[in-house]
Each structure stands twice: as structure tokens, then as C-alpha cells.
Design a protein around this motif. Sequence first.
Motif, PDB file in Angstrom:
ATOM      1  N   TYR A  12       0.850  -1.187   0.000  1.00 30.76           N
ATOM      2  CA  TYR A  12       0.000   0.000   0.000  1.00 30.76           C
ATOM      3  C   TYR A  12       0.882   1.233   0.000  1.00 30.76           C
ATOM      4  CZ  TYR A  12       1.036  -0.162   4.986  1.00 30.76           C
ATOM      5  OH  TYR A  12       1.689  -0.203   6.189  1.00 30.76           O
ATOM      6  N   PHE A  46      -5.015  -0.754  -1.729  1.00 29.69           N
ATOM      7  CA  PHE A  46      -5.885   0.383  -2.026  1.00 29.69           C
ATOM      8  C   PHE A  46      -5.918   0.768  -3.504  1.00 29.69           C
ATOM      9  CE2 PHE A  46      -4.335   0.915   2.366  1.00 29.69           C
ATOM     10  CZ  PHE A  46      -5.529   0.636   3.001  1.00 29.69           C
ATOM     11  N   ARG A  71      -6.820  -3.695  -4.847  1.00 33.33           N
ATOM     12  CA  ARG A  71      -7.801  -3.580  -3.763  1.00 33.33           C
ATOM     13  C   ARG A  71      -8.132  -4.941  -3.157  1.00 33.33           C
ATOM     14  NH1 ARG A  71      -9.492   1.460  -3.419  1.00 33.33           N
ATOM     15  NH2 ARG A  71      -9.282   2.801  -5.216  1.00 33.33           N
ATOM     16  N   ASN A  77     -11.123  -3.855   2.761  1.00 32.73           N
ATOM     17  CA  ASN A  77     -10.500  -2.528   2.725  1.00 32.73           C
ATOM     18  C   ASN A  77     -11.386  -1.453   3.323  1.00 32.73           C
ATOM     19  OD1 ASN A  77      -8.064  -3.262   1.662  1.00 32.73           O
ATOM     20  ND2 ASN A  77      -8.760  -3.091  -0.443  1.00 32.73           N
TER      21      ASN A  77
END
Length: 174
Positions: A12, A46, A71, A77
Amino acid sequence: VARATLCPHPLYNYLRVDAYYPDVIHEWMAYHRFVGFDRFHLYDLFGDFGPHIRPWLLSPNDAGFLRFFPRFPDPMNHTSGSSCCCNEPMALDHCIFVNQLSSQWVMVVHSFDMFVRIDTDRFPDFAEGMRRRVAMEKLSLGDVAEVIVLSRSCGSTNASQGAAAAVERGGRSI
């Protein structure tokens, strides 16, 4: 069938990673491609890595090398808040599960600062045995073949000194 697949933990914040270590993600994937991994799973929590790794996904020379999961896992998430590492076991389980019948070797590496290295000079028999087993391709579903690489710092400057295979962090064996 892939010979070897690499499974890192979910990543991320691409912009922050790239600001501290420019191009490290590309170098990390290129290095492991060079040393013999022919499949690399990349879990992006993300979706911010997608635009930056697009060349790997579009390159005809690297077709099938990178399996990208943007994701991952999407429903988590929205609820995990700032605890990004809680998805790591799920991603690693996913990587191992989906590759168990389509890859001869699957290795888990924590992050982009870890590089797999086999010391072929000091352990030529180990390296040749690995090459023979991969080339043999005669393992049945009932056979199990695995290499477990454990490294830990126990006060030594090079804890993996006697290991045939090691994971390196930032150019140093750990």
C-alpha cells in the motif's frame, strides 16, 4: 505450469514507497524474474500501485509473470481502517492456495526489501539439486517438495552464514 512463484505481503501507499526508494518495486520484480521466478503475485490494498506497474502487465515479454490483485480483498479494505497488515495472512493463503497445483515452488517473501538468493558458489550441490528437481517435473500430487528458509538475528552479523538459501534485506543476509 510455473516453476516458481513469489508471494509477498499486500502493499500500500505507492507514492510514499517510491519517494523513499525510487523504482524499488520495479527492481524487486525484475530481480526475481532474473533469478528464475516466473510468476509474481502483487496484492495492492488500495489500488494505488496499478498505474505504476502497468508496464509489467502490458509487456509481451512478461506475459503471465505478474498477477496483480488491486484492492485485495475489496470488502476488507472498507473496514480494516489503518491496520493494513491484518490482510497479510489472507493474501498469503490466497497465493499459496491458487498456486498449489499450478506452480512447482511457492515462496513467501515479506516485502520489497527482501530478496531471495541461493548461494550457488558455496552450495553447488544444493543449487544443482534444486535445478534437477524443477527440471524433473515428475512430482505427483502425493509428493511434497519444499524448502524452508529460516533466518533470524541471534547476535551474529550474518545469521544466515551457513544457509544454502537466504533472504536478503537491503543487500545484507539476515
